[in-house]
Design a protein around this motif. Structure first.
Motif, short mmCIF file in Angstrom:
data_model
loop_
_atom_site.label_atom_id
_atom_site.label_comp_id
_atom_site.label_asym_id
_atom_site.label_seq_id
_atom_site.Cartn_x
_atom_site.Cartn_y
_atom_site.Cartn_z
N LEU A 89 -26.36 26.44 -34.17
CA LEU A 89 -26.34 26.23 -35.61
C LEU A 89 -25.26 25.23 -36.02
N PRO A 126 -31.48 24.07 -38.12
CA PRO A 126 -31.89 24.62 -36.81
C PRO A 126 -33.09 25.54 -36.97
N TRP A 167 -26.41 35.68 -40.05
CA TRP A 167 -27.38 34.59 -39.83
C TRP A 167 -28.74 35.14 -39.43
N TYR A 171 -32.18 34.49 -41.43
CA TYR A 171 -33.39 33.95 -40.81
C TYR A 171 -34.55 34.93 -40.95
N PHE A 318 -30.81 26.95 -45.66
CA PHE A 318 -29.79 26.93 -44.61
C PHE A 318 -28.47 26.39 -45.17
#
Length: 514
Positions: A89, A126, A167, A171, A318
């Motif tokens: 990332l 990413p 994270w 996601y 992001f």
């Protein structure tokens, strides 16, 4: 399932090979995605057993938990996984902080509000590729168990563990958003573009699905899919392992490690761990190869025009999460407040509607499904009057007419306002629908408005001309103002009243399965 997809499945079963049901790729594919294949211990809700990760087909990295039932070992694994994922990332975060707007007042209890904390989106983001939706849900669950962990006090974890948890949660939340490709399940992406001769449930098997799409030489899709059902040849793509493997192989390897620990024999422990690594690697390598094979098949398709718009939303999301972490924002709450949940649902519904329209506009095969239901028709322009004026009212307005002859059954009523993928931003009002002979053919007269400037005659290229092949549909992605929701402090009593200010506590980390 639509009629065309059903017919494609019948055709696939007849010819022994999956049939394309899309002309373009409706998901974004990153140039360097990170493939993550997690495994969990059977019978445990969130007990990671192993993971194979990497961003290059020839460089898989295996992480193994030798005692998944030990909570300390689980979070040592999470720290090792964080080193890989967070390192990946970091490669997408520019050193220039100009993209971030730290002054934006995001709501820590509302995950969606963090999507608006950026002045601009990073140039790229990413992308995580996982085998199936179950793997995505497992990673989200792992994130939930990790994001509240303390780095000091009782049962401390490494500082990267809660960051990884936040994270993975982010996601996982984005994966639920229609059209998002930030964390992309491979089976979902492939099944969206190919129809096989098997059921949706069987399509959830990555090996069987790819067997239909690209069977080995000399085999049909049925034969390749049948071979994929053998767990010795094609181990499950995770996160759940094969019960026979658990009972006959894994249990013995784990017991050997326990015996070596009890005996204090370092050499025996090293051999036992190496043996467990070997059998886990054998379980994951076939799926690793399938993941990159699926990636290559998808990458060979041209990307749909609107996929970039959806990827920009992912990049913006992001970027916003990076800003939130840099500002020291709190971890995502365990539960949304009533207002946050309503906002989230409204975003889902809006994005689902936009996704349906964009796919139809980008792909003639998707539009064909709407032609079958009567929500669209396609034909040839047989008459066009680019200089027609509407003289009603105080001022004449340019309102060209065109007549389209179509063999599609037209059930759209007069007065309906249509749109064309070839002329976005231009409305077409149905003036008349006249049958032509037998068989359902018709001539449709349309009045055009918008997208033609202020000239007295429509400039070339701003409207169809005689001989053009055109498509018109009731599907329109019209601007819709954001729904109005009360502030958190104004939450009505019917929904629990104003929630307390969210402050993470040690209790947040307590899960019955953690």
């Amino acid at each position: 399932m639509t009629l065309l997809t059903s017919l494609a499945r019948v055709e696939a079963a007849a010819v022994g090979r999956a049939q394309r049901i899309r002309t373009v790729r409706h998901v974004h594919l990153g140039s360097r995605p990170l493939v993550v294949i997690p495994l969990q211990l059977a019978g445990e809700a969130c007990a990671p057993l192993a993971a194979m990760v990497g961003d290059h087909p020839d460089k898989p990295q295996l992480l193994t938990v030798y005692e998944p039932r030990d909570r300390a070992r689980r979070f040592e694994f999470a720290a090792d996984l964080a080193e890989v994922i967070l390192g990946h990332l970091d490669g997408y975060i520019p050193a220039d902080p100009a993209h971030l707007d730290p002054a934006d007042p995001a709501d820590p209890a509302d995950p969606g509000s963090r999507e608006g904390v950026t002045a601009d989106a990073f140039p790229d983001a990413p992308q995580l590729l996982v085998p199936n939706p179950s793997a995505a849900r497992f990673l989200q669950l792992l994130g939930r168990s990790a994001r509240f962990r303390r780095t000091d006090g009782e049962y401390p974890v490494r500082p990267t563990v809660p960051v990884l948890g936040r994270w993975l949660t982010h996601y996982g939340e984005r994966a639920e958003m229609p059209g998002s490709a930030l964390m992309l399940p491979m089976t979902t992406a492939l099944a969206e573009h190919w129809a096989t001769g098997q059921s949706d449930l069987e399509d959830a098997n990555l090996a069987a699905l790819l067997g239909w799409i690209d069977p080995p030489p000399g085999q049909t899709g049925q034969q390749a899919a049948r071979a994929a059902e053998d767990p010795l040849l094609s181990p499950p793509a995770g996160p759940v392992t094969d019960p026979t493997f658990d009972n006959e192989v894994l249990q013995g390897r784990m017991q050997a490690i326990r015996d070596a620990v009890l005996s204090g024999d370092a050499a025996a422990l090293h051999r036992a761990q190496a043996a467990m690594d070997a059998v886990i690697r054998d379980q994951l390598r076939p799926t690793w190869a399938l993941m990159w094979h699926g990636y290559a098949l998808l990458a060979a398709l041209p990307e749909a025009a609107h996929a970039e718009r959806r990827w920009k939303d992912d990049r913006r999301s992001f970027t916003a999460q990076v800003a939130w972490l840099r500002e020291g924002g709190a971890p995502q709450a365990r539960r949304d407040s009533a207002v946050a949940a309503a906002k989230r649902l409204a975003r889902f519904e809006r994005e689902q509607q936009r996704l349906a329209v964009e796919r139809a506009y980008d792909d003639r095969l998707v539009m064909a499904e709407y032609r079958l239901t009567g929500e669209a028709f396609a034909g040839t322009v047989v008459e066009a009057d680019p200089a027609r004026l509407d003289t009603e009212g105080k001022r004449a307005k340019l309102r060209p007419w065109i007549t389209v002859q179509t063999s599609d059954e037209v059930i759209i009523e007069r007065g309906a306002v249509l749109a064309s993928p070839d002329y976005p931003g231009q409305d077409a009002k149905v003036i008349d629908v006249a049958p032509v002979g037998a068989g359902g053919a018709a001539r449709v007269t349309l009045e055009l408005s918008g997208g033609m400037g202020r000239a007295k005659v429509a400039p070339a290229g701003t409207m169809p001309v005689v001989g053009d092949q055109v498509t018109y549909t009731t599907l329109k992605d019209e601007f819709q103002p954001l729904a109005k929701f009360p502030d958190r402090e104004q939450t009505p009593w019917t929904h629990g009243g104003p929630p307390l200010e969210y402050v993470p506590t040690d209790d947040d980390a307590q899960e019955p399965w953690s």
